[in-house]
Design an enzyme around this catalytic site. Structure first.
Site, mmCIF file in Angstrom:
data_model
loop_
_atom_site.group_PDB
_atom_site.id
_atom_site.type_symbol
_atom_site.label_atom_id
_atom_site.label_comp_id
_atom_site.label_asym_id
_atom_site.label_seq_id
_atom_site.Cartn_x
_atom_site.Cartn_y
_atom_site.Cartn_z
ATOM 1 N N PHE A 14 0.808 -1.218 0.000
ATOM 2 C CA PHE A 14 0.000 0.000 0.000
ATOM 3 C C PHE A 14 0.843 1.271 0.000
ATOM 4 O O PHE A 14 0.390 2.331 0.413
ATOM 5 C CB PHE A 14 -0.958 0.013 1.194
ATOM 6 N N ILE A 46 2.234 -7.427 -5.316
ATOM 7 C CA ILE A 46 1.932 -6.811 -4.022
ATOM 8 C C ILE A 46 0.553 -7.229 -3.513
ATOM 9 O O ILE A 46 0.001 -6.602 -2.610
ATOM 10 C CB ILE A 46 2.043 -5.281 -4.098
ATOM 11 N N PRO A 74 -11.238 -8.769 -15.244
ATOM 12 C CA PRO A 74 -12.340 -8.249 -14.427
ATOM 13 C C PRO A 74 -12.393 -8.842 -13.018
ATOM 14 O O PRO A 74 -12.813 -8.167 -12.087
ATOM 15 C CB PRO A 74 -13.578 -8.643 -15.240
ATOM 16 N N THR A 86 -9.767 -9.824 -10.951
ATOM 17 C CA THR A 86 -8.818 -9.161 -10.059
ATOM 18 C C THR A 86 -9.123 -7.670 -9.942
ATOM 19 O O THR A 86 -8.925 -7.069 -8.888
ATOM 20 C CB THR A 86 -7.378 -9.376 -10.542
ATOM 21 N N GLN A 114 -9.824 -5.546 -6.515
ATOM 22 C CA GLN A 114 -9.103 -4.332 -6.140
ATOM 23 C C GLN A 114 -10.061 -3.194 -5.810
ATOM 24 O O GLN A 114 -9.899 -2.480 -4.824
ATOM 25 C CB GLN A 114 -8.171 -3.913 -7.274
ATOM 26 N N LYS A 136 -5.939 1.775 -18.122
ATOM 27 C CA LYS A 136 -5.747 2.778 -17.071
ATOM 28 C C LYS A 136 -5.606 2.051 -15.730
ATOM 29 O O LYS A 136 -6.297 1.071 -15.481
ATOM 30 C CB LYS A 136 -6.943 3.725 -16.987
ATOM 31 N N GLY A 137 -4.734 2.524 -14.867
ATOM 32 C CA GLY A 137 -4.590 1.896 -13.560
ATOM 33 C C GLY A 137 -5.826 2.107 -12.704
ATOM 34 O O GLY A 137 -6.464 3.161 -12.759
ATOM 35 N N GLY A 190 -5.924 0.278 -9.281
ATOM 36 C CA GLY A 190 -5.693 -0.256 -7.945
ATOM 37 C C GLY A 190 -5.944 0.742 -6.837
ATOM 38 O O GLY A 190 -6.300 0.364 -5.719
ATOM 39 N N GLU A 191 -5.755 2.030 -7.127
ATOM 40 C CA GLU A 191 -5.939 3.057 -6.106
ATOM 41 C C GLU A 191 -7.206 3.885 -6.320
ATOM 42 O O GLU A 191 -7.486 4.812 -5.563
ATOM 43 C CB GLU A 191 -4.702 3.966 -6.081
#
Length: 753
Positions: free
Chosen positions: A240, A466, A647, A649, A653, A716-717, A719-720
């Site tokens: 994180f 991670i 889709p 994973t 997230q 596009k990312g 995860g956050e």
């Protein structure tokens, strides 16, 4: 097992993780290790007056005790990560007698066993000459400077027009102060380091989001050739952001191993993790929004102040994002840093956006209420396909489609807009929403892909698992590029001896690494196609030949089995090493990558366009009318993030982000004794996070979006993305339920009494 891009295969590392076959840093076996135990300071500011080692050295099995008296000058400077160096903090323990923050490493006990090292550490006597510390906001002695001044003039506060004059003349005005607390990562895997020397070469086993950065930074600290350092981190039990840069403990353990001439293993305790690693900085923010009678913004002012350590100018600087989301002709921002006697903060999931979007999206809800507009309608009227600071176009922006899709699924049309108007028995019911955004970052990356005649592929890249499913999505990219079943692709990562990859931060890895893997696969395909001058594909245009289902195929249906194509193109395996510099990154990006110095491109700092993933989050909050107990019975997010590689994973997230957003709003806060500048709840018994009972229903929706500019794969990312805006949506729902506006996190019972 099928698993090309866009499909949802199960994680390729799933079995290893649930059976214990996946080895984390502490699991790595080394011969005859000594054990290290950290002794950390009991004060936040002062100096070490005396050290009595006698009782500690009398413990059987103690091998050595490292203090500033024996370590001075052994560890060099690696530079500050946020300033282009390697280390998350420039505070170097054991280099002098100064104590600069609570929990600073002041000694390391080395022993034959863990229990012996711990016992000796408890017997080590350290006397301090204590000085009055500054804990942060409101503390005497804390130093306030502008982010621009702290950065030597390199940081620019975004702005355009005359926001103060426009606000003064606005028909509708909102001005409010907001606050977000210190928060700590608390990954399940503790912060561990194992160091081993062999023939002058150092191997380190440590959970890391950037093994090449750790390798090069550690080499700089110890005066080594980076080629003599290897870092292995195949799996990480949560990061994180806390493992994104070099921490100061690693070099100390390496020195200890060199002195003892045997491996040394450190497993820091949970409470030590609060001070030997980074955390989310505490902020205070002031927002002013001015709008015309139609609710269109005419002025936006966003000022933020953030706590950092004495020496390090770490800045969150979320105004880089908040100033660019909505159409507004007049914007003024300012970020300031408050230097206090604290350890240095750092990256924590969605570092700038999570705290700063809380303030902006809360203020937008306040503006909607003042204007008598539905919160979604207010955002619709201020939607824009160009960011307002430089007028750059968004490569794609599906914010309002996300709101439309989410609102329909949530049942937003049934919401009574009046505060305290919705109720079920003793429970006040509130519905709130907020925008979420996360910039699309891209990094230079390299990869080695090997295809063997038996139809198997090996992908090697020093990326990191991670916990997000990187092994799986990289395998999917190779499976699609080479036309193979997923089960015939082996991915190797988390080793600094592998081709370098960018830091696993900024949600960039899927786009950056999958792109370079696909490029390597394309080179392999091109070699096979160019060699197809005879046989069933003779006469076909090589550019039209594709690898699919274990064969090289032409558009007209003609095909040659992969083994035959391989035999024609190569004697044995085909190995390709590929490098990629995304468009817009400087030419020296690959050089920096090899040096472990990472600079991500794209996002909201683009030169010709801006890139980001967007979403809309909806929350139902219930507040008990008698006890003020707060509950979140359901939460929904609709997200647009370009092409979704997996889709399954991706959904996990985003779901995890939404749950973390609940924690950000209602639970998480690191409590600080303001008199002593020391953390109080430095454990996961008292550091509160959501549990199953706090999260009954979570729904994630994907809004289809075509992205052509960000990267060749249109990724596009995300995860956050999921935990940005959630805290504001909850605060907005609390207002709708109770009529009370809460502007300081976390929201607890006492906040709404």
């Amino acid at each position: 097992m099928s698993g090309r891009i866009g499909q949802s295969p199960v994680r390729v590392d799933g079995r290893a993780k649930v059976t214990g076959a996946a080895h984390y840093a502490s699991d790595m076996a080394v011969p005859n290790p000594a054990w290290a135990w950290l002794v950390t300071s009991a004060i936040a500011r002062g100096r070490i007056a005396a050290i009595d080692e006698a009782a500690a050295r009398a413990v059987p099995g103690v091998l050595d005790i490292l203090t500033h008296r024996s370590m001075r000058g052994e560890v060099g400077d690696a530079g500050f990560f946020a300033g282009g160096g390697y280390a998350g903090s420039t505070i170097r323990p054991l280099q002098d007698d100064r104590v600069r923050h609570d929990g600073e490493i002041v000694a390391i006990v080395l022993a034959e066993g863990l229990e012996q090292a711990r016992e000796a550490a408890y017997r080590l006597r350290i006397d301090y000459a204590e000085e009055t510390p500054a804990a942060g906001f409101g503390s005497e002695g804390a130093e306030l400077v502008s982010a621009r001044e702290a950065s030597g003039g390199s940081f620019e506060d975004p702005g355009v027009g005359d926001a103060d004059a426009a606000f003064a003349g606005a028909a509708i005005r909102v001005a409010a102060d907001y606050a977000t607390p210190t928060q700590h990562h608390n990954p399940i895997e503790l912060f561990t380091t194992t160091a081993q020397w062999e023939d002058g070469r150092l191997t380190v086993f440590e959970g890391s989001q950037y093994v090449h950065g750790l390798k090069n930074g550690l080499a700089a600290q110890l005066g080594l050739d980076p080629a003599m350092v290897r870092v292995e981190s195949p799996y990480i039990g949560g990061a994180f952001g806390s493992r994104g840069s070099l921490t100061q403990r690693t070099a100390l353990i390496a020195v200890a191993a060199r002195r003892l001439n045997r491996p040394v293993k450190l497993v820091a305790t949970r409470d030590q993790g609060f001070t030997i690693a980074s955390y989310r900085a505490e902020t205070r923010q002031h927002v002013k929004l001015g709008a015309d009678t139609d609710g269109r913004l005419v002025a936006l002012v966003h000022e933020g102040t953030e706590v950092t350590s004495r020496p390090d100018p770490y800045k969150v600087a979320g105004t880089q994002t908040t100033s660019r989301i909505y159409a507004c002709p007049n914007i003024r921002t300012r970020v300031s840093l408050l230097h206090a006697d604290r350890n240095t903060p750092g990256f924590m999931r969605s570092p700038p956006e999570l705290p700063y979007m809380f303030a902006l999206e809360s203020a937008m809800d306040e503006l909607a209420h003042a204007a008598g507009l539905d919160p979604i309608e207010l955002r619709r009227r201020n939607d824009t396909m160009r960011e307002p600071i430089k007028g750059l176009p968004w490569t794609s922006r599906s914010l309002m489609p996300c709101f439309d899709r989410g609102a329909a699924a949530f049942g937003w049309a049934e919401r009574n807009p009046a505060p305290r108007s919705m109720r079920e028995g003793d429970w006040l019911v509130g519905w709130g929403c907020a925008t979420t955004i996360y910039p699309t970052h891209l990094g230079a990356a390299t990869a080695r892909v090997t295809l063997t005649p038996d139809g198997r592929a090996r992908v090697q890249t020093a990326a990191h698992e991670i916990g997000t499913g990187t092994y799986t999505v990289v395998a999917q990219a190779a499976a699609e590029g080479l036309g193979l079943p997923l089960g015939k692709v082996l991915v190797e990562m988390g080793d600094s001896d592998l081709p370098p990859a960018p830091v696993s931060g900024g949600s960039n890895v899927t786009a950056s690494v999958c792109t370079v893997v696909m490029q390597a696969c394309e080179q392999i395909r091109a070699r096979l196609a160019a060699a197809a001058t005879e046989g069933p594909l003779q006469g076909r245009d090589p550019a039209t030949l594709r690898l699919l289902d274990g064969a090289l195929r032409a558009p007209d249906g003609a095909a040659e089995p992969l083994a035959a194509a391989m035999a024609r193109a190569a004697n044995g395996a085909i190995e390709v090493y590929a490098e990629n510099i995304p468009e817009g990154l400087p030419p020296d990006s690959l050089k920096k990558l090899y040096q472990g110095k990472q600079a991500l491109g794209g996002g909201l700092e683009g030169k010709q366009h801006v890139m980001a993933a967007f979403g809309a989050e909806f929350v139902e909050v219930r507040v008990h009318s008698r006890t003020a107990e707060l509950r979140v019975p359901r939460i929904l997010g609709a997200f647009a993030a370009g092409r979704i590689v997996n889709p399954r994973t991706a959904r996990s997230q985003l779901m995890g982000g939404l749950i973390w957003g609940i924690g950000s709003a209602l639970h998480e806060a690191t409590e600080i004794d303001r008199r002593t500048a020391r953390y109080v709840n430095d454990n996961i018994a008292e550091y509160l996070i959501p549990v199953n009972a706090d999260v009954p229903q979570v729904e994630v929706l994907f809004v289809e979006e075509e992205e052509r500019t960000a990267n060749p794969l249109g990724i596009k990312g995300l995860g956050e993305l999921g935990n940005v805006g959630t805290n504001a949506a909850i605060a907005n729902a609390v207002f709708h339920a109770t009529g009370k506006r809460v502007r300081e996190l976390p929201i607890r019972i006492e906040s709404v009494l």
